[in-house]
Enzyme design. Structure first.
Site, PDB file in Angstrom:
ATOM      1  N   SER A   1       0.833  -1.199   0.000  1.00  0.00           N
ATOM      2  CA  SER A   1       0.000   0.000   0.000  1.00  0.00           C
ATOM      3  C   SER A   1       0.876   1.261   0.000  1.00  0.00           C
ATOM      4  O   SER A   1       1.709   1.426  -0.886  1.00  0.00           O
ATOM      5  CB  SER A   1      -0.959  -0.054   1.193  1.00  0.00           C
ATOM      6  OG  SER A   1      -1.982   0.912   1.074  1.00  0.00           O
TER       7      SER A   1
ATOM      8  N   ASP B   1     -10.018  -4.388  -4.771  1.00  0.00           N
ATOM      9  CA  ASP B   1      -9.243  -3.299  -4.207  1.00  0.00           C
ATOM     10  C   ASP B   1      -9.396  -2.078  -5.097  1.00  0.00           C
ATOM     11  O   ASP B   1      -9.227  -2.172  -6.318  1.00  0.00           O
ATOM     12  CB  ASP B   1      -7.769  -3.716  -4.117  1.00  0.00           C
ATOM     13  CG  ASP B   1      -6.859  -2.672  -3.485  1.00  0.00           C
ATOM     14  OD1 ASP B   1      -7.359  -1.608  -3.040  1.00  0.00           O
ATOM     15  OD2 ASP B   1      -5.642  -2.912  -3.441  1.00  0.00           O
TER      16      ASP B   1
ATOM     17  N   HIS C   1      -8.103  -5.096  -0.389  1.00  0.00           N
ATOM     18  CA  HIS C   1      -6.912  -4.376   0.038  1.00  0.00           C
ATOM     19  C   HIS C   1      -6.544  -4.760   1.471  1.00  0.00           C
ATOM     20  O   HIS C   1      -7.409  -4.882   2.337  1.00  0.00           O
ATOM     21  CB  HIS C   1      -7.165  -2.873  -0.043  1.00  0.00           C
ATOM     22  CG  HIS C   1      -5.943  -2.043   0.162  1.00  0.00           C
ATOM     23  ND1 HIS C   1      -5.028  -1.819  -0.835  1.00  0.00           N
ATOM     24  CD2 HIS C   1      -5.466  -1.399   1.260  1.00  0.00           C
ATOM     25  CE1 HIS C   1      -4.056  -1.058  -0.382  1.00  0.00           C
ATOM     26  NE2 HIS C   1      -4.286  -0.789   0.894  1.00  0.00           N
TER      27      HIS C   1
END
Length: 304
Positions: free
Chosen positions: A153, A245, A275
């Protein structure tokens, strides 16, 4: 099809209360940070014992070194959390598994968080940790001549920007591992429109970008927007994305841009998951598969 483990995972973490969410932003952020830390055991499982787990002060940047053997190459890991939360502790179990499976050492970087420390503080901390590792790695018992970098991320964003800056400084890294990295400050891809109900949404990602880089002009520079950079000569890349995601499409776009620039890329989209799945080893079968894929990629890239 959405995997049933996603719904189970979303129910595990204790979310901020209505009062906390209605409070000022500092209180909200403190609640989110505390919730992520408190959920580590439930989401990520028990600590895997390793021969070496030691906290390191890398010229003022807190890091944790994981190793199973002497003179191992090193994977520098940068945790996710929207640049505003997450820590060495929240990603400890993932780093342990990668170190155990890969035979590489892992150096997890505890960079400074926004909004207290906005751009470029986090990038400066990752650079400082790398410089320390190159200088002191032999004394730590690892081989700093063989280096990869990665993260998930926001950590994937910091990792790939760092890899590009290292290329520009003629100190290139050997590999990068990007786990659903945050790439596009404009949140312009279609998946932001269609996949916002599975944990993060456009509003939360836009807020994260604004918190990390509060000056709008910075969000168009290569140090904040990776797609604004010349990508030729970037290290070989493993890209892991998730089907459900909001970052899925920008992950694909970045993988394609790297390929177009001549960079070897393996892009794997994990089906049925959302995610944040990769660190949640206790909740997702896919998390364990992804960690092992990262480990095997590093083993092939750095040990053979």
């Amino acid at each position: 099809m959405l995997h049933p483990q996603v719904a189970a995972a979303l129910a595990v973490r204790r979310r901020p209360t209505a009062d906390q969410l209605a409070a000022d932003p500092a209180v909200q952020l403190a609640a989110l940070r505390a919730a992520m830390e408190a959920a580590v055991d439930a989401e990520c499982g028990p600590e895997l014992p390793l021969p070496v787990v030691v906290d390191v002060d890398a010229d003022g940047v807190p890091c944790r070194l994981y190793a199973t053997r002497a003179d191992a190459p090193v994977f520098v890991y940068v945790h996710g959390g929207g640049w505003t939360f997450g820590s060495i502790a929240t990603h400890d179990r993932l780093c342990r598994r990668v170190a155990d499976r890969s035979g590489c050492a892992v150096l997890s970087v505890g960079y400074r968080l926004a909004p207290e420390h906005p751009f470029p503080a986090a990038l400066d901390d990752v650079a400082a940790a790398l410089a320390y590792l190159r200088r002191e790695g032999r004394d730590l018992g690892v081989d700093p001549s063989r280096l990869a970098i990665g993260g998930d991320s926001a950590g994937g964003h910091l990792a790939t920007v760092t890899a590009r800056r290292q290329r520009d400084q003629a100190t290139p890294l050997d590999h990068q591992v990007l786990i659903y990295p945050t790439i596009d400050p404009l949140t312009s891809s279609e998946s932001h429109e269609t996949l916002g109900e599975y944990g993060i949404d456009r509003e939360s990602t836009s807020l994260a970008w604004q918190t990390f880089a509060p000056h709008a002009a910075d969000r168009f520079t290569p140090d904040v927007a990776p797609l604004a950079a010349d990508l030729a000569g970037m290290p070989p890349t493993l890209m892991i994305s998730a089907e459900y995601d909001v970052l899925r499409d920008e992950n694909e776009e970045y993988a394609d841009a790297l390929l177009a620039a001549g960079v070897p890329v393996v892009h794997v989209r994990y089906q049925g998951v959302n995610h944040g799945f990769a660190r949640k080893l206790a909740l997702y079968d896919a998390a364990r598969a992804a960690a092992d894929q990262v480990a095997m990629t590093l083993r092939a890239a750095l040990l053979f």
